[in-house]
Design a protein around this motif. Structure first.
Motif, PDB file in Angstrom:
ATOM      1  N   VAL A  86       2.936  -3.790   3.448  1.00  0.00           N
ATOM      2  CA  VAL A  86       1.828  -4.659   3.692  1.00  0.00           C
ATOM      3  C   VAL A  86       1.793  -5.138   5.108  1.00  0.00           C
ATOM      4  O   VAL A  86       2.569  -6.478   5.360  1.00  0.00           O
ATOM      5  CB  VAL A  86       1.773  -6.050   2.551  1.00  0.00           C
ATOM      6  CG1 VAL A  86       0.224  -6.782   2.835  1.00  0.00           C
ATOM      7  CG2 VAL A  86       2.001  -5.383   1.367  1.00  0.00           C
ATOM      8  N   PRO A  87       1.316  -4.614   6.159  1.00  0.00           N
ATOM      9  CA  PRO A  87       1.512  -4.718   7.530  1.00  0.00           C
ATOM     10  C   PRO A  87       0.662  -6.380   7.850  1.00  0.00           C
ATOM     11  O   PRO A  87       1.020  -6.854   8.812  1.00  0.00           O
ATOM     12  CB  PRO A  87       0.595  -3.578   8.274  1.00  0.00           C
ATOM     13  CG  PRO A  87       0.613  -2.587   7.248  1.00  0.00           C
ATOM     14  CD  PRO A  87       0.424  -3.370   5.808  1.00  0.00           C
ATOM     15  N   ALA A 133      -5.521   3.130   9.735  1.00  0.00           N
ATOM     16  CA  ALA A 133      -5.117   2.576  11.295  1.00  0.00           C
ATOM     17  C   ALA A 133      -5.408   1.000  11.197  1.00  0.00           C
ATOM     18  O   ALA A 133      -4.757   0.305  12.129  1.00  0.00           O
ATOM     19  CB  ALA A 133      -6.185   3.370  12.139  1.00  0.00           C
ATOM     20  N   GLY A 134      -6.322   0.533  10.410  1.00  0.00           N
ATOM     21  CA  GLY A 134      -6.952  -0.963  10.405  1.00  0.00           C
ATOM     22  C   GLY A 134      -5.534  -1.630   9.638  1.00  0.00           C
ATOM     23  O   GLY A 134      -5.438  -2.629  10.361  1.00  0.00           O
ATOM     24  N   PHE A 170       0.746  -1.289  -0.025  1.00  0.00           N
ATOM     25  CA  PHE A 170      -0.081   0.001  -0.114  1.00  0.00           C
ATOM     26  C   PHE A 170       0.941   1.274  -0.011  1.00  0.00           C
ATOM     27  O   PHE A 170       1.927   1.275   0.696  1.00  0.00           O
ATOM     28  CB  PHE A 170      -0.909  -0.057   1.318  1.00  0.00           C
ATOM     29  CG  PHE A 170      -1.965  -1.001   1.184  1.00  0.00           C
ATOM     30  CD1 PHE A 170      -3.321  -0.489   0.723  1.00  0.00           C
ATOM     31  CD2 PHE A 170      -2.017  -2.256   1.288  1.00  0.00           C
ATOM     32  CE1 PHE A 170      -4.239  -1.244   0.725  1.00  0.00           C
ATOM     33  CE2 PHE A 170      -3.105  -3.045   1.243  1.00  0.00           C
ATOM     34  CZ  PHE A 170      -4.363  -2.514   1.036  1.00  0.00           C
ATOM     35  N   VAL A 171       0.443   2.301  -0.742  1.00  0.00           N
ATOM     36  CA  VAL A 171       1.303   3.672  -0.697  1.00  0.00           C
ATOM     37  C   VAL A 171       0.199   4.569  -0.711  1.00  0.00           C
ATOM     38  O   VAL A 171      -0.621   4.691  -1.349  1.00  0.00           O
ATOM     39  CB  VAL A 171       2.032   3.590  -2.000  1.00  0.00           C
ATOM     40  CG1 VAL A 171       2.697   5.013  -2.123  1.00  0.00           C
ATOM     41  CG2 VAL A 171       2.865   2.510  -2.350  1.00  0.00           C
ATOM     42  N   LEU A 172       0.595   5.664   0.305  1.00  0.00           N
ATOM     43  CA  LEU A 172      -0.393   6.986   0.452  1.00  0.00           C
ATOM     44  C   LEU A 172       0.564   7.908  -0.246  1.00  0.00           C
ATOM     45  O   LEU A 172       1.590   8.325  -0.130  1.00  0.00           O
ATOM     46  CB  LEU A 172      -0.335   6.839   1.775  1.00  0.00           C
ATOM     47  CG  LEU A 172      -0.967   8.627   2.168  1.00  0.00           C
ATOM     48  CD1 LEU A 172      -2.584   8.511   1.743  1.00  0.00           C
ATOM     49  CD2 LEU A 172      -0.902   8.747   3.671  1.00  0.00           C
ATOM     50  N   PRO A 192       1.267  -7.911  -2.721  1.00  0.00           N
ATOM     51  CA  PRO A 192       2.850  -8.060  -2.427  1.00  0.00           C
ATOM     52  C   PRO A 192       3.720  -6.983  -1.781  1.00  0.00           C
ATOM     53  O   PRO A 192       3.327  -5.850  -1.659  1.00  0.00           O
ATOM     54  CB  PRO A 192       3.285  -8.495  -3.844  1.00  0.00           C
ATOM     55  CG  PRO A 192       2.570  -7.574  -4.746  1.00  0.00           C
ATOM     56  CD  PRO A 192       1.210  -7.377  -3.979  1.00  0.00           C
ATOM     57  N   GLU A 193       4.480  -7.471  -0.858  1.00  0.00           N
ATOM     58  CA  GLU A 193       5.635  -6.381  -0.448  1.00  0.00           C
ATOM     59  C   GLU A 193       6.363  -5.923  -1.427  1.00  0.00           C
ATOM     60  O   GLU A 193       6.775  -4.539  -1.233  1.00  0.00           O
ATOM     61  CB  GLU A 193       6.606  -7.173   0.545  1.00  0.00           C
ATOM     62  CG  GLU A 193       6.008  -7.712   1.864  1.00  0.00           C
ATOM     63  CD  GLU A 193       5.814  -6.449   2.709  1.00  0.00           C
ATOM     64  OE1 GLU A 193       6.296  -5.468   2.519  1.00  0.00           O
ATOM     65  OE2 GLU A 193       5.219  -6.833   3.901  1.00  0.00           O
TER      66      GLU A 193
END
Length: 321
Positions: free
Chosen positions: A168-169, A213-214, A152-154, A303-304
């Motif tokens: 990817v937590p 947060a999730g 994920f990227v913000l 994927p990471e």
């Protein structure tokens, strides 16, 4: 690298917006994706010698995103090095899966390798964005950034560009259904209102913060509650046949949530396991069965890693793709 060596880079498709993160959030998929071959050449400037997997893409490097990206990199470095490129499209165009972004990201990574890696992968986002500018008229990063960086990227801001990789937590799997209809990004954007009510904005910001947060708290339930688009999905979904039914079927089959991928027409759903994502795939496909609309479906772990080098070897003139 010398002129007898080439590199081949693979960049994956992406899901942008992710419901509540319009234009600021995206994540990578494992597949589908695009490949770009690159090598130094004796010919001055950028040349595109082969394109496979798609028809009607320009070989003119000024008109093809891979050529635009490569030229911008050379201009920044003040180089006149000749670069030969080849493109293998492994994903559909106009699907809402970041097709131009995957080509741009793969080109940026391959050319960077050929030039001796003068840029970090995160710095390549700026150059891949030039491909997006060529493709859509807007140098946005919500597809190219996750395609390059993975996970994920913000995109926190553009002035200056501030891209925040979230990784990817926790384990997440994505089911994508692509109804093979034509839906132009220009149309999908043109129907959006330029102003939003404050009440809806507050709900949207809460959902985006909840999704962040999730992810960071590894809270699947919070992710599911937050995968809601208060503003744009209600307007865009009318352009996608059976959208509401497909989304409802995905959630009933166990998906955490889902929505429109990018500007559509692809529909995505996130799940906590591969088994669940496969069940969601079957449920989504069942809605379109008998509709007369052909579909493609993909199931991918988030994927990471994004873009990656998949080959480096002695150059062969035919470069079989």
């Amino acid at each position: 690298m010398n002129e007898n060596e080439f590199v081949k880079a693979y960049a994956p498709a992406t899901v942008a917006n992710v419901c509540c993160g319009f234009d600021v959030l995206g994540f990578a998929l494992d597949q589908p994706g695009d490949e770009v071959w690159a090598r130094k050449s004796e010919t001055h400037g950028i040349t595109i010698s082969d394109i496979k997997g798609i028809e009607n893409l320009s070989f003119d490097p000024k008109e093809n995103v891979i050529g635009v990206v490569a030229q911008k990199m050379l201009d920044t470095l003040g180089l006149s090095t000749g670069i030969e490129l080849q493109l293998h499209k492994g994903m559909p165009v106009g699907s809402g899966l970041g097709s131009s972004a995957a080509s741009s990201a793969a080109a940026a990574f391959a050319v960077n390798q050929v030039l001796g890696s003068p840029f970090t992968v995160q710095e390549l986002v700026t150059y891949a964005m030039e491909g997006e500018r060529k493709a859509s008229g807007s140098a946005h990063a919500d597809n190219v950034a996750p395609s390059l960086l993975g996970g994920f990227v913000l995109v926190r801001d553009y002035e200056p560009l501030d891209v925040v990789p979230l990784g990817v937590p926790l384990e997440l799997y994505c089911t994508i259904l692509y109804p093979q209809i034509e839906l132009k990004t220009s149309l999908s954007r043109s129907i959006l209102k330029q102003e939003i009510p404050l009440k809806k904005g507050i709900r949207q910001w809460g959902n985006l913060a909840g999704l962040m947060a999730g992810l960071l708290k590894k809270d699947y339930d919070l992710i599911g509650r937050s995968l809601h688009d208060e503003i744009f999905e209600p307007e865009r979904s009318v352009l996608i046949p059976l959208f509401k039914q497909v989304k409802a079927a995905a959630i009933k089959a166990g998906a955490l949530g889902g929505g429109i991928s990018g500007s559509g027409p692809s529909i995505f759903a996130l799940s906590a396991s591969m088994q669940q994502a496969q069940a969601v795939k079957e449920a989504m496909e069942a809605i379109y069965a008998g509709s007369g609309i052909e579909t493609k479906t993909y199931v991918s772990q988030v994927p990471e890693q994004g873009v990656r080098l998949v080959a480096q070897s002695t150059f062969q003139p035919a470069l079989p793709l």
